[in-house]
Design an enzyme around this catalytic site. Structure first.
Site, mmCIF file in Angstrom:
data_model
loop_
_atom_site.group_PDB
_atom_site.id
_atom_site.type_symbol
_atom_site.label_atom_id
_atom_site.label_comp_id
_atom_site.label_asym_id
_atom_site.label_seq_id
_atom_site.Cartn_x
_atom_site.Cartn_y
_atom_site.Cartn_z
ATOM 1 N N HIS A 185 18.151 -26.230 -4.313
ATOM 2 C CA HIS A 185 16.925 -26.977 -4.022
ATOM 3 C C HIS A 185 17.148 -27.791 -2.759
ATOM 4 O O HIS A 185 17.999 -28.678 -2.717
ATOM 5 C CB HIS A 185 16.537 -27.894 -5.183
ATOM 6 C CG HIS A 185 15.233 -28.606 -4.962
ATOM 7 N ND1 HIS A 185 14.014 -28.057 -5.328
ATOM 8 C CD2 HIS A 185 14.959 -29.807 -4.386
ATOM 9 C CE1 HIS A 185 13.051 -28.900 -5.009
ATOM 10 N NE2 HIS A 185 13.592 -29.966 -4.427
ATOM 11 N N CYS A 186 16.405 -27.472 -1.715
ATOM 12 C CA CYS A 186 16.569 -28.131 -0.421
ATOM 13 C C CYS A 186 15.710 -29.393 -0.378
ATOM 14 O O CYS A 186 14.486 -29.326 -0.500
ATOM 15 C CB CYS A 186 16.179 -27.175 0.713
ATOM 16 S SG CYS A 186 16.443 -27.868 2.360
ATOM 17 N N VAL A 187 16.354 -30.535 -0.204
ATOM 18 C CA VAL A 187 15.638 -31.804 -0.170
ATOM 19 C C VAL A 187 14.801 -31.918 1.103
ATOM 20 O O VAL A 187 13.661 -32.402 1.075
ATOM 21 C CB VAL A 187 16.633 -32.974 -0.271
ATOM 22 C CG1 VAL A 187 15.911 -34.306 -0.197
ATOM 23 C CG2 VAL A 187 17.426 -32.885 -1.565
#
Length: 339
Positions: A185-187
């Site tokens: 999950h890319c912030v």
């Protein structure tokens, strides 16, 4: 007491302002979407700051832009393409299991409709046992070894979404959905990286890395040409160049890491949490179970269409045994590792 009651407002001004903003912009009412929006605006502002300093303070660059407009046009095009790729990737779907189930249900419904029409002509497409999602997913997992209890659908059912997960899928607690070929999950993007957008994510990293390198070269050229002039501007440029260098190191490492994942057909989750994935615990570390060779991995990553039919089953025990055989000189010459 009456005076104080008259002076104190019934609702705070900030609360009324936030209510108005939530009414005008519904996305601001959700804390997750609000933080994602702030990150996107911050990233755009960082690009504008780093690029704007070159155009504002570098007189040599402005003069070169007049003499060589193509050079500046290509640089600005790279800036625009990088930002467009960022928003395109952040707004894309990583490929959710629920969406794959819907697509499978539509395909199955169309096949059943064709079966009904073909049955009138004495033909049968699906047979007596139509395939459903659970059966299709369970067929992707190899049977249990002799002497061990057979695996059931409950083993691969998500405890949060209550859907049967195909191989390589994982539940994301940030998105609250199960993602196909979950990577991470890319912030900064505000979304998961999975089967549907991993290729776009790789291209975004490549473009961002190229932009950082080009901008860093422009900063170094400016400092070499005007180091003895306005010292305040030089200090700001040195600070920005230091930040840019740190970002460049991070981007280069990230680009090399994901390039390695692409060539070996792995994900970050599979590489880091390999021992926590039940169906990968007994697979040797140097065996990549989903790899089909470097060339085919690259082709599937860049050109193959993402759909429910692209789900990858786990290899059988015989196939894993063949994968675990070490490469020889003849294998290298025959490009066994590539094909």
């Amino acid at each position: 007491m009456t005076m104080m009651g008259c002076c104190v407002p019934s609702r705070d001004t900030s609360d009324r302002f936030s209510d108005r903003c939530s009414t005008l912009f519904p996305c601001l009412s959700d804390p997750v979407r609000r933080s994602t929006l702030c990150l996107r605006l911050a990233l755009v502002m960082l690009h504008l700051i780093f690029v704007g300093f070159i155009f504002i303070f570098d007189q040599d660059f402005r003069e070169r832009s007049k003499d060589q407009p193509l050079y500046t046009s290509i640089y600005l095009l790279l800036v625009v393409v990088t930002l467009v790729q960022y928003f395109f990737t952040s707004g894309s779907s990583p490929g959710y299991v629920v969406d794959a189930m819907r697509e499978f249900a539509k395909t199955e419904a169309s096949l059943r409709a064709s079966e009904v029409s073909k049955n009138r002509l004495g033909e049968n497409l699906l047979g007596n046992n139509p395939m459903n999602w659970t059966k299709m997913v369970m067929d992707m997992y190899p049977p249990a070894p002799p002497g061990q209890p057979a695996t059931s659908a409950r083993t691969y059912t998500c405890t949060y979404c209550h859907v049967v997960q195909p191989p390589r899928a994982k539940h994301c607690h940030d998105c609250d959905r199960c993602v196909l070929q979950f990577d991470h999950h890319c912030v900064w993007l505000g979304t998961c990286i999975g089967q549907g957008n991993h290729c776009r994510f790789w291209w975004y990293i490549l473009e961002e890395t190229a932009l950082c390198i080009w901008t860093g070269i422009l900063y170094i050229e400016y400092l070499q040409a005007s180091f003895d002039k306005a010292w305040l501007v030089d200090v700001i440029m040195i600070i920005l160049l230091s930040i840019l260098s740190i970002a460049l190191i991070f981007l280069l490492l990230l680009l090399l890491f994901h390039s390695y994942l692409v060539v070996t057909n792995q994900t970050t989750y599979e590489l880091v949490r390999r021992r926590r994935i039940p169906y990968m615990r007994n697979i040797p570390e140097r065996v990549y179970p989903f790899s089909k060779g470097a060339c085919k991995n690259l082709y599937n990553f860049c050109f193959a269409r993402t759909s429910v039919h692209a789900l990858e089953p786990l290899p059988s025990a015989h196939e894993l045994e063949q994968m675990s055989v070490p490469y020889t000189c003849l294998d290298v010459i025959s490009c066994r590792c590539c094909c």
